[in-house]
Design an enzyme around this catalytic site. Structure first.
Site, short mmCIF file in Angstrom:
data_model
loop_
_atom_site.label_atom_id
_atom_site.label_comp_id
_atom_site.label_asym_id
_atom_site.label_seq_id
_atom_site.Cartn_x
_atom_site.Cartn_y
_atom_site.Cartn_z
N VAL A 53 0.82 -1.21 0.00
CA VAL A 53 0.00 0.00 0.00
C VAL A 53 0.86 1.26 0.00
O VAL A 53 0.40 2.34 -0.40
CB VAL A 53 -0.95 -0.04 1.23
CG1 VAL A 53 -0.14 -0.04 2.54
CG2 VAL A 53 -1.95 1.09 1.22
N LYS A 54 2.12 1.14 0.43
CA LYS A 54 2.94 2.34 0.58
C LYS A 54 3.53 2.85 -0.74
O LYS A 54 4.08 3.95 -0.76
CB LYS A 54 4.05 2.10 1.60
CG LYS A 54 3.60 1.75 2.98
CD LYS A 54 2.64 2.73 3.68
CE LYS A 54 3.09 4.15 3.73
NZ LYS A 54 2.54 4.88 4.89
N ASP A 55 3.41 2.10 -1.81
CA ASP A 55 3.90 2.62 -3.10
C ASP A 55 3.19 3.92 -3.47
O ASP A 55 3.79 4.84 -4.02
CB ASP A 55 3.67 1.60 -4.23
CG ASP A 55 4.60 0.41 -4.14
OD1 ASP A 55 5.41 0.35 -3.20
OD2 ASP A 55 4.50 -0.47 -5.02
N ALA A 57 4.52 6.74 -1.31
CA ALA A 57 5.90 7.04 -1.67
C ALA A 57 5.95 7.90 -2.92
O ALA A 57 6.69 8.91 -2.98
CB ALA A 57 6.68 5.73 -1.88
#
Ligand code: PMP
Length: 340
Positions: A43-45, A48
């Site tokens: 989920v952090k893509d 980022a």
């Protein structure tokens, strides 16, 4: 879907997946946003990219520059991929209580990884604060600051939220998810509540975090821990989480989470990390409270491969007092999942 042009364009537009046993057991549609299918695997893509793009736009990140971040790992992995794709260097501070697999992946991606002792946020040696100081003391280095940089929640307001609204054709009744930085719950819930004010938002908390108490009492007091989950739970209300309208909160125990991830693995073929286990347990509990006929959306944050040496290692689990044997038998779809 057509083709996607490179790494950046492959971020987002993930499928929304119906979770079979959870849906059948509750009579609700329990749907998981397949964030593990992002190109960096979590989920952090999204966050980022939004945060790096913001630094490019405002001119703080120059061609050939360096990005530094303090992270449990997934944000760092997203950043490291994007740095490679866009020609930046990457320095990552991580606390030493995270899975070794994430450190290895970061090193393979070419990040300079600094694993530091795990200390509370108020300590000046906390990994987030060390990352901030690194940027201050080095020329041309940008600190991403995912906890308090609201480009993080903007990613979910501009991408994840609209995707969930469209994929459910506006039928979503509840959005429930665990919180690390708060970017996901803040961005998605703001977008969804703007579409339909009666959509309920549920904060799911692991043990050893202060957020359940914050939602229920207004005070960010830590609950009893620990938890083996990674990337979720927090001791404070970040700038990303601040102002989020949360309707209710639920705590999910590690044992229930372990039962859920193994059940999803053995009965349905899914291989998810611990935060996803917390999310699916929470979604089931919410669905049971609401009764049949509702649509509950949660996040499938990342895959299980990064946690092979821990969550998927029964000896290690037993050392933490957690047991897989309790869930080895096939559970009936109607059996209640007991949450603490
Ligand atoms: N699950 C995992 C595996 C994560 O790495 C994170 C991010 N730290 C989260 C959930 C929580 O997402 P957010 O930071 O948007 O609250």
């Amino acid at each position: 879907m057509g083709t996607r042009n490179g790494f950046i364009e492959t971020i987002g537009n993930t499928p929304l997946i119906r979770l079979k046993a959870a849906s059948e057991a509750t009579g609700c549609e329990i749907l998981g946003k397949a964030e593990f299918m992002n190109p960096g695997g979590s989920v952090k893509d999204r966050a980022a990219w939004w945060m790096i793009r913001e630094a490019e736009k405002n001119g703080t990140l120059q061609p050939g520059g360096t990005v530094v971040e303090g992270t449990a790992g997934n944000t760092g992995i997203g950043i490291a991929h994007i740095c490679n794709a866009r020609g930046y260097s990457c320095v990552i501070y991580m606390p030493d209580n995270q899975s070794p697999e994430k450190v290895e992946i970061l090193e393979t991606l070419g990040a300079e990884v600094r694993v530091v002792p795990t200390v509370p946020y108020k300590d000046e040696m906390n990994y987030q604060k060390q990352a901030g100081r690194y940027a201050q003391s080095h020329e041309g280095v940008v600190w991403v600051n995912q906890f308090d940089n609201t480009a993080n929640r903007l990613a979910h307001y501009e991408s994840t939220g609209p995707e969930i609204w469209e994929q459910t054709e506006g039928t979503v009744d509840v959005f429930a998810c665990a919180v690390g930085t708060g970017g996901t719950i803040a961005g998605v819930s703001k977008y969804l509540k703007q579409q339909r004010a009666d959509i309920q938002v549920v904060l799911l908390d692991c043990m050893g975090s202060a957020l359940y108490n914050f939602v229920t009492t207004g005070e960010a007091v830590m609950s009893e821990g620990p938890s083996i989950t990674e990337g979720i739970g927090n001791s404070r209300v970040t700038d990303n989480l601040a102002g989020t309208e949360v309707d209710w909160a639920l705590q999910v125990s590690d044992q229930d989470m372990v039962a859920m991830v193994y059940r999803l693995l053995r009965e349905e073929g899914w291989f998810f990390g611990a935060s996803t286990g917390i999310n699916v347990c929470g979604a089931v509990e919410v669905a049971k409270k609401l009764g049949p006929g509702h649509t509950v959306v949660t996040m499938l944050c990342d895959g299980g491969g990064k946690y092979q040496s821990r969550l998927f290692n029964e000896e290690w689990l037993a050392e933490q007092g957690l047991h897989v044997s309790q869930v080895r038998s096939r559970l009936e779809p109607v059996s209640p999942l007991t949450l603490s």
